[in-house]
Design a protein around this motif. Sequence first.
Motif, PDB file in Angstrom:
ATOM      1  N   ARG A 189      -2.540  18.253   5.728  1.00 40.36           N
ATOM      2  CA  ARG A 189      -3.318  19.126   4.862  1.00 40.36           C
ATOM      3  C   ARG A 189      -3.363  19.340   3.121  1.00 40.36           C
ATOM      4  O   ARG A 189      -2.520  19.810   3.027  1.00 40.36           O
ATOM      5  CB  ARG A 189      -4.576  20.136   5.265  1.00 40.36           C
ATOM      6  N   GLY A 190      -4.126  18.334   2.575  1.00 40.79           N
ATOM      7  CA  GLY A 190      -3.441  19.275   0.942  1.00 40.79           C
ATOM      8  C   GLY A 190      -4.810  18.911  -0.136  1.00 40.79           C
ATOM      9  O   GLY A 190      -5.716  18.591   0.238  1.00 40.79           O
ATOM     10  N   THR A 191      -4.393  18.931  -1.026  1.00 38.93           N
ATOM     11  CA  THR A 191      -5.597  18.977  -2.379  1.00 38.93           C
ATOM     12  C   THR A 191      -4.657  18.314  -3.860  1.00 38.93           C
ATOM     13  O   THR A 191      -3.499  18.859  -3.570  1.00 38.93           O
ATOM     14  CB  THR A 191      -6.486  20.460  -2.849  1.00 38.93           C
ATOM     15  N   ILE A 192      -5.746  17.714  -3.793  1.00 38.04           N
ATOM     16  CA  ILE A 192      -5.521  16.017  -5.361  1.00 38.04           C
ATOM     17  C   ILE A 192      -6.203  16.503  -6.311  1.00 38.04           C
ATOM     18  O   ILE A 192      -7.625  16.539  -6.181  1.00 38.04           O
ATOM     19  CB  ILE A 192      -4.668  14.957  -4.806  1.00 38.04           C
ATOM     20  N   THR A 193      -5.328  17.318  -7.180  1.00 37.33           N
ATOM     21  CA  THR A 193      -6.678  17.342  -8.697  1.00 37.33           C
ATOM     22  C   THR A 193      -5.799  16.578 -10.217  1.00 37.33           C
ATOM     23  O   THR A 193      -4.976  16.498 -10.370  1.00 37.33           O
ATOM     24  CB  THR A 193      -6.566  18.469  -9.135  1.00 37.33           C
ATOM     25  N   LEU A 194      -6.609  15.542 -10.391  1.00 39.12           N
ATOM     26  CA  LEU A 194      -6.560  15.018 -11.530  1.00 39.12           C
ATOM     27  C   LEU A 194      -7.155  15.592 -12.890  1.00 39.12           C
ATOM     28  O   LEU A 194      -8.113  15.861 -12.824  1.00 39.12           O
ATOM     29  CB  LEU A 194      -7.648  13.215 -11.507  1.00 39.12           C
ATOM     30  N   GLY A 195      -6.416  16.323 -13.757  1.00 39.00           N
ATOM     31  CA  GLY A 195      -6.964  17.139 -14.807  1.00 39.00           C
ATOM     32  C   GLY A 195      -6.747  16.367 -16.132  1.00 39.00           C
ATOM     33  O   GLY A 195      -5.738  15.431 -16.296  1.00 39.00           O
ATOM     34  N   VAL A 196      -7.096  16.805 -17.469  1.00 43.99           N
ATOM     35  CA  VAL A 196      -6.661  16.605 -18.154  1.00 43.99           C
ATOM     36  C   VAL A 196      -5.740  17.195 -19.303  1.00 43.99           C
ATOM     37  O   VAL A 196      -5.768  19.010 -18.837  1.00 43.99           O
ATOM     38  CB  VAL A 196      -7.138  16.157 -19.541  1.00 43.99           C
ATOM     39  N   ASP A 197      -4.362  17.252 -19.166  1.00 37.55           N
ATOM     40  CA  ASP A 197      -3.605  18.221 -20.576  1.00 37.55           C
ATOM     41  C   ASP A 197      -3.596  18.231 -21.635  1.00 37.55           C
ATOM     42  O   ASP A 197      -2.995  17.273 -22.940  1.00 37.55           O
ATOM     43  CB  ASP A 197      -2.162  17.908 -20.465  1.00 37.55           C
ATOM     44  N   ASN A 198      -4.782  19.599 -22.169  1.00 35.61           N
ATOM     45  CA  ASN A 198      -4.967  19.302 -23.384  1.00 35.61           C
ATOM     46  C   ASN A 198      -3.854  20.407 -24.419  1.00 35.61           C
ATOM     47  O   ASN A 198      -3.782  20.086 -25.795  1.00 35.61           O
ATOM     48  CB  ASN A 198      -6.458  20.342 -23.394  1.00 35.61           C
ATOM     49  N   GLU A 199      -2.708  20.548 -23.464  1.00 36.42           N
ATOM     50  CA  GLU A 199      -1.789  20.645 -24.403  1.00 36.42           C
ATOM     51  C   GLU A 199      -2.476  22.092 -25.339  1.00 36.42           C
ATOM     52  O   GLU A 199      -2.056  22.385 -26.449  1.00 36.42           O
ATOM     53  CB  GLU A 199      -0.729  19.770 -25.600  1.00 36.42           C
ATOM     54  N   ASP A 200      -3.151  23.164 -24.845  1.00 39.97           N
ATOM     55  CA  ASP A 200      -3.066  24.640 -25.871  1.00 39.97           C
ATOM     56  C   ASP A 200      -2.860  24.873 -24.919  1.00 39.97           C
ATOM     57  O   ASP A 200      -3.217  27.245 -25.166  1.00 39.97           O
ATOM     58  CB  ASP A 200      -4.754  24.387 -25.864  1.00 39.97           C
ATOM     59  N   GLY A 201      -1.992  25.372 -23.584  1.00 40.05           N
ATOM     60  CA  GLY A 201      -1.703  26.448 -22.586  1.00 40.05           C
ATOM     61  C   GLY A 201      -2.297  26.988 -22.003  1.00 40.05           C
ATOM     62  O   GLY A 201      -1.386  27.558 -20.665  1.00 40.05           O
ATOM     63  N   ASN A 202      -2.965  26.270 -21.007  1.00 41.38           N
ATOM     64  CA  ASN A 202      -4.098  26.387 -20.214  1.00 41.38           C
ATOM     65  C   ASN A 202      -4.319  25.638 -18.906  1.00 41.38           C
ATOM     66  O   ASN A 202      -3.305  24.382 -19.705  1.00 41.38           O
ATOM     67  CB  ASN A 202      -5.621  26.626 -20.933  1.00 41.38           C
TER      68      ASN A 202
END
Length: 298
Positions: free
Chosen positions: A188-201
């Motif tokens: 079991r697990g989760t895979i999340t795709l996202g954008v690194d906006n390079e803003d520290g968040n």
Amino acid sequence: MHRKPSARIASIGVTRTQLAVEAGLGWLFREQPTEDYGIDAHAEVVDAELVRGRLLALQIKSGSSWFREQGQGGWWFRPNAEHVQYWTNHSLPVAVVLYHPERDHCYWQLVNHNTLIETTRGGWKLLVPDTQVLDERARDALSRAAEGDPYTLRIRELQLARPWMRMLIEGKRLVIDIEEWVNKTSGRGTITLGVDNEDGNDPEQLASWTVFLGLSSYVEVVPKLFAWANVSLHAETYDDVEYDDYPYERDDWGALHPYMNPSGEVDFYRLELTLNELGRAFPLVDLFATEGTRQLTV
């Protein structure tokens, strides 16, 4: 009036195929008796009582004569060129079903570019394995086939990933966050795709999946899920990581590995995607196919 033995065997073959589909697979069976264009019936997938609108077209052949030509691990079936052209251009995946009257079993094989073999004389043949009995053991393979031809499915996966490829072309940084429950045999697990906006968040989420990979390795499966990209460690996440408190052995770690496991239960990864050759080429092919142009800079 006399009924030909071949007609009786053909009828039994259709009936046995229907029984195998309905009782063995638990699916719906619809005979197509009006015209013989090389499709005798349709099988529709039923998944946990849900009729999913996924179908297979079946060509059913009955009788001992279809089992005379032995092949390695099965029997050779030789369709004519007209049927091959019709099947390979059909809107549904096609399977050949051979009914063996002495064994009282139906055997199956999918008809596609992987199974069809062109003969030296310009004809066609495909091997129907003796291990592919049409019963409950065939459910997974035929269910996957009902989703579509492997070639079409791979193209469809690339089409679905097209917006993410374009983001990388535009200079955005895409990252994959993974949470793997290492003490669960379900994988079991989760895979999340996202954008690194390079803003520290935290990354801006684009998509997320809950997965159950069993004993499969996440670091082997994840790159296959994103076949259009190179997968590497997200540098900023891993630069300052201290592994001294990691609760498990790390001797077998490769290029991809978690950066923390604070509770001893969940491995955390953050991986970065960059376009590989496939990812750089597909937007050009897709643009040409949809708009008839290739004016795209990658």
